[in-house]
Design a protein around this motif. Sequence first.
Motif, PDB file in Angstrom:
ATOM      1  N   ILE A 232       0.865  -1.185   0.000  1.00 51.77           N
ATOM      2  CA  ILE A 232       0.000   0.000   0.000  1.00 51.77           C
ATOM      3  C   ILE A 232       0.900   1.233   0.000  1.00 51.77           C
ATOM      4  O   ILE A 232       1.738   1.392   0.889  1.00 51.77           O
ATOM      5  CB  ILE A 232      -0.920   0.033   1.238  1.00 51.77           C
ATOM      6  CG1 ILE A 232      -1.736  -1.257   1.367  1.00 51.77           C
ATOM      7  CG2 ILE A 232      -1.826   1.259   1.180  1.00 51.77           C
ATOM      8  CD1 ILE A 232      -2.736  -1.504   0.276  1.00 51.77           C
ATOM      9  N   HIS A 233       0.729   2.094  -0.990  1.00 48.48           N
ATOM     10  CA  HIS A 233       1.564   3.287  -1.109  1.00 48.48           C
ATOM     11  C   HIS A 233       1.042   4.414  -0.222  1.00 48.48           C
ATOM     12  O   HIS A 233      -0.131   4.783  -0.293  1.00 48.48           O
ATOM     13  CB  HIS A 233       1.599   3.772  -2.559  1.00 48.48           C
ATOM     14  CG  HIS A 233       2.336   5.060  -2.744  1.00 48.48           C
ATOM     15  ND1 HIS A 233       3.714   5.136  -2.773  1.00 48.48           N
ATOM     16  CD2 HIS A 233       1.884   6.337  -2.887  1.00 48.48           C
ATOM     17  CE1 HIS A 233       4.078   6.392  -2.933  1.00 48.48           C
ATOM     18  NE2 HIS A 233       2.986   7.145  -3.001  1.00 48.48           N
ATOM     19  N   GLN A 234       1.930   4.959   0.629  1.00 49.40           N
ATOM     20  CA  GLN A 234       1.604   6.153   1.414  1.00 49.40           C
ATOM     21  C   GLN A 234       2.245   7.371   0.749  1.00 49.40           C
ATOM     22  O   GLN A 234       3.454   7.376   0.489  1.00 49.40           O
ATOM     23  CB  GLN A 234       2.114   6.018   2.849  1.00 49.40           C
ATOM     24  CG  GLN A 234       1.414   4.938   3.659  1.00 49.40           C
ATOM     25  CD  GLN A 234       1.314   5.314   5.125  1.00 49.40           C
ATOM     26  OE1 GLN A 234       0.720   6.331   5.475  1.00 49.40           O
ATOM     27  NE2 GLN A 234       1.881   4.479   5.997  1.00 49.40           N
ATOM     28  N   PRO A 235       1.479   8.446   0.494  1.00 48.43           N
ATOM     29  CA  PRO A 235       1.999   9.629  -0.211  1.00 48.43           C
ATOM     30  C   PRO A 235       2.791  10.539   0.732  1.00 48.43           C
ATOM     31  O   PRO A 235       2.274  11.544   1.237  1.00 48.43           O
ATOM     32  CB  PRO A 235       0.722  10.305  -0.720  1.00 48.43           C
ATOM     33  CG  PRO A 235      -0.314   9.937   0.307  1.00 48.43           C
ATOM     34  CD  PRO A 235       0.037   8.557   0.787  1.00 48.43           C
ATOM     35  N   ILE A 236       4.049  10.212   0.943  1.00 42.45           N
ATOM     36  CA  ILE A 236       4.848  10.884   1.972  1.00 42.45           C
ATOM     37  C   ILE A 236       5.015  12.383   1.703  1.00 42.45           C
ATOM     38  O   ILE A 236       4.815  13.207   2.608  1.00 42.45           O
ATOM     39  CB  ILE A 236       6.212  10.189   2.108  1.00 42.45           C
ATOM     40  CG1 ILE A 236       6.024   8.808   2.755  1.00 42.45           C
ATOM     41  CG2 ILE A 236       7.180  11.030   2.944  1.00 42.45           C
ATOM     42  CD1 ILE A 236       7.278   7.981   2.849  1.00 42.45           C
ATOM     43  N   GLU A 237       5.390  12.751   0.487  1.00 47.82           N
ATOM     44  CA  GLU A 237       5.590  14.167   0.179  1.00 47.82           C
ATOM     45  C   GLU A 237       4.307  14.965   0.403  1.00 47.82           C
ATOM     46  O   GLU A 237       4.324  16.070   0.957  1.00 47.82           O
ATOM     47  CB  GLU A 237       6.060  14.333  -1.274  1.00 47.82           C
ATOM     48  CG  GLU A 237       7.482  13.870  -1.529  1.00 47.82           C
ATOM     49  CD  GLU A 237       8.528  14.776  -0.900  1.00 47.82           C
ATOM     50  OE1 GLU A 237       8.222  15.966  -0.670  1.00 47.82           O
ATOM     51  OE2 GLU A 237       9.641  14.292  -0.628  1.00 47.82           O
ATOM     52  N   GLU A 238       3.197  14.406  -0.020  1.00 49.72           N
ATOM     53  CA  GLU A 238       1.913  15.084   0.129  1.00 49.72           C
ATOM     54  C   GLU A 238       1.505  15.194   1.603  1.00 49.72           C
ATOM     55  O   GLU A 238       0.926  16.203   2.020  1.00 49.72           O
ATOM     56  CB  GLU A 238       0.835  14.356  -0.668  1.00 49.72           C
ATOM     57  CG  GLU A 238       1.019  14.431  -2.182  1.00 49.72           C
ATOM     58  CD  GLU A 238       2.026  13.427  -2.731  1.00 49.72           C
ATOM     59  OE1 GLU A 238       2.626  12.676  -1.927  1.00 49.72           O
ATOM     60  OE2 GLU A 238       2.216  13.396  -3.959  1.00 49.72           O
ATOM     61  N   MET A 239       1.797  14.159   2.381  1.00 48.44           N
ATOM     62  CA  MET A 239       1.507  14.211   3.816  1.00 48.44           C
ATOM     63  C   MET A 239       2.311  15.324   4.482  1.00 48.44           C
ATOM     64  O   MET A 239       1.795  16.073   5.327  1.00 48.44           O
ATOM     65  CB  MET A 239       1.843  12.856   4.452  1.00 48.44           C
ATOM     66  CG  MET A 239       0.913  11.732   4.029  1.00 48.44           C
ATOM     67  SD  MET A 239       1.605  10.084   4.344  1.00 48.44           S
ATOM     68  CE  MET A 239       1.691  10.093   6.118  1.00 48.44           C
ATOM     69  N   ALA A 240       3.576  15.435   4.101  1.00 48.22           N
ATOM     70  CA  ALA A 240       4.421  16.486   4.666  1.00 48.22           C
ATOM     71  C   ALA A 240       3.896  17.870   4.275  1.00 48.22           C
ATOM     72  O   ALA A 240       3.860  18.791   5.106  1.00 48.22           O
ATOM     73  CB  ALA A 240       5.859  16.303   4.194  1.00 48.22           C
ATOM     74  N   GLN A 241       3.487  18.030   3.020  1.00 50.00           N
ATOM     75  CA  GLN A 241       2.924  19.309   2.579  1.00 50.00           C
ATOM     76  C   GLN A 241       1.716  19.701   3.423  1.00 50.00           C
ATOM     77  O   GLN A 241       1.594  20.849   3.862  1.00 50.00           O
ATOM     78  CB  GLN A 241       2.503  19.220   1.115  1.00 50.00           C
ATOM     79  CG  GLN A 241       3.628  19.168   0.111  1.00 50.00           C
ATOM     80  CD  GLN A 241       3.105  18.957  -1.300  1.00 50.00           C
ATOM     81  OE1 GLN A 241       1.902  18.971  -1.550  1.00 50.00           O
ATOM     82  NE2 GLN A 241       4.015  18.741  -2.234  1.00 50.00           N
ATOM     83  N   ALA A 242       0.829  18.740   3.637  1.00 51.79           N
ATOM     84  CA  ALA A 242      -0.392  19.019   4.398  1.00 51.79           C
ATOM     85  C   ALA A 242      -0.070  19.393   5.840  1.00 51.79           C
ATOM     86  O   ALA A 242      -0.658  20.335   6.394  1.00 51.79           O
ATOM     87  CB  ALA A 242      -1.314  17.805   4.352  1.00 51.79           C
ATOM     88  N   ALA A 243       0.864  18.664   6.457  1.00 50.73           N
ATOM     89  CA  ALA A 243       1.205  18.926   7.859  1.00 50.73           C
ATOM     90  C   ALA A 243       1.865  20.291   8.021  1.00 50.73           C
ATOM     91  O   ALA A 243       1.545  21.048   8.947  1.00 50.73           O
ATOM     92  CB  ALA A 243       2.121  17.824   8.379  1.00 50.73           C
ATOM     93  N   VAL A 244       2.788  20.615   7.129  1.00 50.28           N
ATOM     94  CA  VAL A 244       3.486  21.908   7.203  1.00 50.28           C
ATOM     95  C   VAL A 244       2.501  23.054   6.983  1.00 50.28           C
ATOM     96  O   VAL A 244       2.528  24.068   7.701  1.00 50.28           O
ATOM     97  CB  VAL A 244       4.641  21.953   6.182  1.00 50.28           C
ATOM     98  CG1 VAL A 244       5.193  23.373   6.043  1.00 50.28           C
ATOM     99  CG2 VAL A 244       5.747  20.988   6.596  1.00 50.28           C
ATOM    100  N   TYR A 245       1.617  22.903   6.020  1.00 48.02           N
ATOM    101  CA  TYR A 245       0.622  23.950   5.773  1.00 48.02           C
ATOM    102  C   TYR A 245      -0.252  24.177   7.009  1.00 48.02           C
ATOM    103  O   TYR A 245      -0.465  25.333   7.426  1.00 48.02           O
ATOM    104  CB  TYR A 245      -0.250  23.565   4.579  1.00 48.02           C
ATOM    105  CG  TYR A 245      -1.441  24.481   4.385  1.00 48.02           C
ATOM    106  CD1 TYR A 245      -1.291  25.734   3.792  1.00 48.02           C
ATOM    107  CD2 TYR A 245      -2.710  24.101   4.810  1.00 48.02           C
ATOM    108  CE1 TYR A 245      -2.377  26.577   3.630  1.00 48.02           C
ATOM    109  CE2 TYR A 245      -3.803  24.934   4.654  1.00 48.02           C
ATOM    110  CZ  TYR A 245      -3.628  26.176   4.070  1.00 48.02           C
ATOM    111  OH  TYR A 245      -4.703  27.019   3.921  1.00 48.02           O
TER     112      TYR A 245
END
Length: 332
Positions: free
Chosen positions: A292-305
Amino acid sequence: MATISEIAKRAGVGTTTVSRYLNHHPYISAEKKAKIEAAIKALDYTPSAIATQLRHQTTNNIGVLVSRITNPFFTALFDALERQLHNYGYQVMVMQTYDDEHSERAFLNQIKNKQMDGLILASVENATSVLQVAQEFPKRIVLLNENIADPNIRAIVLNHYQATLDGLNYLYAKGCRRIAYATGGDFSQKGHGQERNNAYRDFLAQQHLPENPDWIFQQQHTIADGQQLARQLQALPKDRRPDAIFTNSDEIAMGLIGALMKAGIRVPADMAVMGYDDQPMAAYLEVPLTTIHQPIEEMAQAAVYQLLTCLGQTLTDPKPDLTLKLVPRSSA
């Protein structure tokens, strides 16, 4: 209304010492404690006033909490968070809990002691401790892949229930009917992996399959755990072995595949193996890993925002795609 500086001046100590005292830091001498207490009494301070002053100080430091940085998933996640936070002028500190709530509490105290402006927690050991800090320092904590329902906390929540169900149904469609399950926590209704555990239970019920305690493996984290798990499966009589196993980490799956193949148990012919995370090496194993692929870059973007907007920055919402996706390969 008294300030930290006024209390420090009257007590003859530094403002940092006063802050440490107010946050119950253990390493303050009895003499300094007595002076601070006398100053507090004389100035008739209120805790809320001090807390307000603490909240308005800035350090340009952000803390990131993970369970184990040696887990490649958390390594990649921290790298993505650090790169993005550096772009906004923040220094980033990482701490590991090793699933220990005392380590988590020590980390949370760093925002109380004003060593950090905000925290991103990619693991939670004690929700009560997190809530206490969030109520004192509202909107300074962002949870990533965790969730605590509180207006003072922002949470980036992915649909792990559906992703797990999708993975299990994929195995079922492949003809697997004896599907084992490995989780990083306890197989319970609460705590780590709760949504995934619930998905496994619901899948068994939906497909009218029995829940076999011999096929549920708890506290599985590392490649070594996967190797040991393979030995446990090998020790089962052939007619009692599962024909597939869903693991909650690519690390476990990697160790499992290597040890199963070494023992003469073919993957996937004798036993299919599914991972979780889609770590970079997953595609390059002896038997490439279905995961199962977790979207790491996108998760980081959301958390930082979420965190930086709460800290007062004006940012454009990146609107990242946080969908978890099944990646079929040869192992299942």
